[in-house]
Motif scaffolding. Structure first.
Motif, PDB file in Angstrom:
ATOM      1  N   GLY A 276       0.861  -1.249   0.294  1.00 32.94           N
ATOM      2  CA  GLY A 276       0.111  -0.001  -0.025  1.00 32.94           C
ATOM      3  C   GLY A 276       1.153   1.153  -0.167  1.00 32.94           C
ATOM      4  O   GLY A 276       0.734   2.194  -0.603  1.00 32.94           O
ATOM      5  N   ALA A 277       1.925   1.183   0.904  1.00 37.43           N
ATOM      6  CA  ALA A 277       2.950   2.498   0.906  1.00 37.43           C
ATOM      7  C   ALA A 277       3.369   2.710  -0.708  1.00 37.43           C
ATOM      8  O   ALA A 277       3.844   3.759  -1.128  1.00 37.43           O
ATOM      9  CB  ALA A 277       3.764   2.149   1.874  1.00 37.43           C
ATOM     10  N   ALA A 278       4.311   1.590  -0.984  1.00 35.85           N
ATOM     11  CA  ALA A 278       4.525   1.647  -2.475  1.00 35.85           C
ATOM     12  C   ALA A 278       3.526   2.184  -3.391  1.00 35.85           C
ATOM     13  O   ALA A 278       3.889   2.943  -4.383  1.00 35.85           O
ATOM     14  CB  ALA A 278       5.138   0.198  -2.873  1.00 35.85           C
ATOM     15  N   VAL A 279       2.395   1.620  -3.692  1.00 38.34           N
ATOM     16  CA  VAL A 279       1.359   2.094  -4.391  1.00 38.34           C
ATOM     17  C   VAL A 279       1.196   3.582  -4.390  1.00 38.34           C
ATOM     18  O   VAL A 279       0.890   4.558  -5.401  1.00 38.34           O
ATOM     19  CB  VAL A 279       0.259   1.143  -4.433  1.00 38.34           C
ATOM     20  N   LEU A 280       0.796   3.822  -2.986  1.00 38.85           N
ATOM     21  CA  LEU A 280       0.352   5.339  -2.623  1.00 38.85           C
ATOM     22  C   LEU A 280       1.628   6.004  -2.802  1.00 38.85           C
ATOM     23  O   LEU A 280       1.341   7.216  -3.572  1.00 38.85           O
ATOM     24  CB  LEU A 280       0.315   5.271  -1.054  1.00 38.85           C
ATOM     25  N   GLY A 281       2.797   5.859  -2.876  1.00 37.76           N
ATOM     26  CA  GLY A 281       4.037   6.547  -3.224  1.00 37.76           C
ATOM     27  C   GLY A 281       4.146   6.762  -4.542  1.00 37.76           C
ATOM     28  O   GLY A 281       4.355   7.894  -4.819  1.00 37.76           O
ATOM     29  N   ALA A 282       3.970   5.670  -5.346  1.00 30.81           N
ATOM     30  CA  ALA A 282       3.809   5.731  -6.755  1.00 30.81           C
ATOM     31  C   ALA A 282       3.037   6.772  -7.461  1.00 30.81           C
ATOM     32  O   ALA A 282       3.251   7.875  -8.237  1.00 30.81           O
ATOM     33  CB  ALA A 282       3.804   4.319  -7.653  1.00 30.81           C
ATOM     34  N   VAL A 283       1.570   6.690  -6.785  1.00 26.36           N
ATOM     35  CA  VAL A 283       0.567   7.626  -7.339  1.00 26.36           C
ATOM     36  C   VAL A 283       0.720   9.018  -6.955  1.00 26.36           C
ATOM     37  O   VAL A 283       0.814  10.029  -7.865  1.00 26.36           O
ATOM     38  CB  VAL A 283      -0.697   6.895  -6.916  1.00 26.36           C
ATOM     39  N   ARG A 284       1.053   9.084  -5.724  1.00 22.98           N
ATOM     40  CA  ARG A 284       1.170  10.397  -5.246  1.00 22.98           C
ATOM     41  C   ARG A 284       2.403  11.184  -5.532  1.00 22.98           C
ATOM     42  O   ARG A 284       2.406  12.210  -5.961  1.00 22.98           O
ATOM     43  CB  ARG A 284       1.314  10.518  -3.599  1.00 22.98           C
ATOM     44  N   ALA A 285       3.653  10.301  -5.783  1.00 26.72           N
ATOM     45  CA  ALA A 285       4.725  11.022  -6.472  1.00 26.72           C
ATOM     46  C   ALA A 285       4.623  11.255  -7.928  1.00 26.72           C
ATOM     47  O   ALA A 285       4.998  12.524  -8.209  1.00 26.72           O
ATOM     48  CB  ALA A 285       5.985   9.951  -6.384  1.00 26.72           C
ATOM     49  N   ALA A 286       3.803  10.666  -8.607  1.00 27.11           N
ATOM     50  CA  ALA A 286       3.584  11.029  -9.875  1.00 27.11           C
ATOM     51  C   ALA A 286       2.580  12.121 -10.176  1.00 27.11           C
ATOM     52  O   ALA A 286       2.933  13.151 -10.785  1.00 27.11           O
ATOM     53  CB  ALA A 286       2.971   9.722 -10.696  1.00 27.11           C
ATOM     54  N   ASP A 287       1.777  12.053  -9.121  1.00 26.67           N
ATOM     55  CA  ASP A 287       0.694  13.440  -9.173  1.00 26.67           C
ATOM     56  C   ASP A 287       1.601  14.823  -8.835  1.00 26.67           C
ATOM     57  O   ASP A 287       1.498  15.714  -9.309  1.00 26.67           O
ATOM     58  CB  ASP A 287      -0.384  13.116  -8.481  1.00 26.67           C
TER      59      ASP A 287
END
Length: 398
Positions: A276-287
């Protein structure tokens, strides 16, 4: 991590700080599960397994199941002859109810080696006498403390026909009282010596005690093994002889209800937290990178390399993950500690507040995994965005 990370993390509303609340809630949920499951497991290890449960095997008798061997006198004698077995104690359930004062109706069972009662008054002797009984301190509105050390009359049922019976009275001395929150065998249980428990169960079935033992047998039994290392071999031998046998440690470690859910939540919560942290990081970082694309493009035109920009985002991810780990772990563990008292009654074992504190490895995981997962996600999520030509981006943004 770039030296600019703390500045952008604090000042820029588009930074990865936005991922902190979601990640903190996820960490708190895992921390709560870890505290509840750890507290229950600690209580079981201390109060059940620590008192001899690691050297005990439970035998069960399932009515109507021909594949399971009934626990008759001859069967229990055969179990006692298995190499490594020191003792076999049969359990015969019955009922004791008020014969004089009170309106209570207590289940009665044999006090077996698997029962480590939390005694609050009196003392349980090494071998419970045939005329002794151990009662809860209070049950169904009746306070049994005045009976401690005294002999009292209890009613029990004696069958006189297929669907008829009468009341007999048995006089027993109350030698000890235990905490009524103990519910390992259910609520409101009176514990007796095996001969007394068998006599009451036989009377309820309308049979003589020895006939009852030979025909009906016990509902369950506890086998005490000489050493923990022999439990597996003795269990296997008993199963080969047709007994439904299982180590007591396996039964009590299979935490019931809420605790079983908490244990599963802890086991599956850690990988969910990382993913969850990795997915959240990927989405938030891209945004975040897209929202600040013009800002990063200017930095790159001025000579700041792509690696430095990535380190800025990586630093924001680490700061967000660390803050989420501290806040989430603190909140989850605090909730588990505050719930230790109320949850003790659910399990029937006293759970101390310190039991709900995570161990060093669990605590380290709760603190570090959010940051690690978010950092990995940030590195993966910004790869495509940071590949864009900074000069074209600056022109596009005017």
């Amino acid at each position: 991590m770039s030296r600019w990370s703390l500045h952008t993390w604090r000042r820029d509303g588009r930074s990865l700080r936005r991922s902190l609340p979601t990640l903190a809630v996820l960490t708190a949920a895992v921390g709560l599960c870890a505290g509840v499951a750890g507290g229950a497991a600690g209580a079981v290890e201390r109060d059940v397994l620590g008192s001899g449960g690691l050297t005990q095997i439970e035998l069960s008798s399932f009515e109507g199941d021909a594949s399971v061997r009934p626990l008759t006198t001859s069967a229990l004698r055969e179990a006692a002859r298995v190499p490594g077995v020191e003792e076999v104690v049969a359990d015969h359930p019955a009922t004791l109810y008020a014969a004089e004062d009170g309106t209570y109706d207590l289940s009665s069972r044999t006090l077996t080696p698997a029962d480590d009662l939390p005694v609050v008054a009196g003392r349980v002797p090494g071998v419970l006498g045939a005329g002794d009984v151990v009662l809860p301190a209070r049950a169904q509105g009746t306070d049994f403390r005045p009976l401690l050390g005294r002999t009292a009359a209890f009613g029990h049922t004696r069958a006189t026909g297929v669907s008829s019976g009468t009341t007999d009275v048995v006089r027993l001395r109350v030698v000890a009282l235990y905490d009524p929150s103990w519910q390992s065998d259910g609520r409101d249980v009176a514990y007796l010596a095996e001969p007394t428990a068998a006599r009451l169960a036989a009377a309820r079935a309308g049979q003589e005690t020895e006939v009852f033992r030979d025909r009906e047998g016990a509902e369950s039994a506890v086998v005490v093994v000489a050493h923990q290392s022999r439990v597996a071999a003795v269990t296997r031998t008993l199963q080969e002889k047709g007994f439904a046998a299982a180590p007591v440690s396996d039964r009590v470690r299979h935490l019931p209800g809420l605790f079983g859910f908490a244990s599963l939540g802890m086991r599956f919560g850690v990988p969910v937290l990382v993913v969850g942290a990795a997915v959240l990081g990927a989405v938030r970082a891209a945004d975040s990178a897209r929202a600040r694309l013009g800002q990063f493009a200017v930095l790159r035109v001025l000579g700041v390399g792509r690696g430095e920009v990535r380190r800025i985002l990586l630093g924001e991810a680490l700061l967000s993950g660390a803050a989420a780990g501290v806040a989430g772990a603190g909140a989850g563990v605090l909730c588990a500690v505050l719930a230790a008292g109320p949850l003790s009654g659910v399990l029937g074992l006293p759970i101390a507040r310190t039991d709900a504190l995570p161990g060093p490895y669990e605590a380290l995981a709760l603190l570090l995994l959010p940051a690690a997962g978010l950092a990995v996600g940030a590195l993966l999520g910004t790869r495509e965005v940071l590949r864009r030509d900074p000069y074209l981006t600056v022109r596009a943004h005017g």
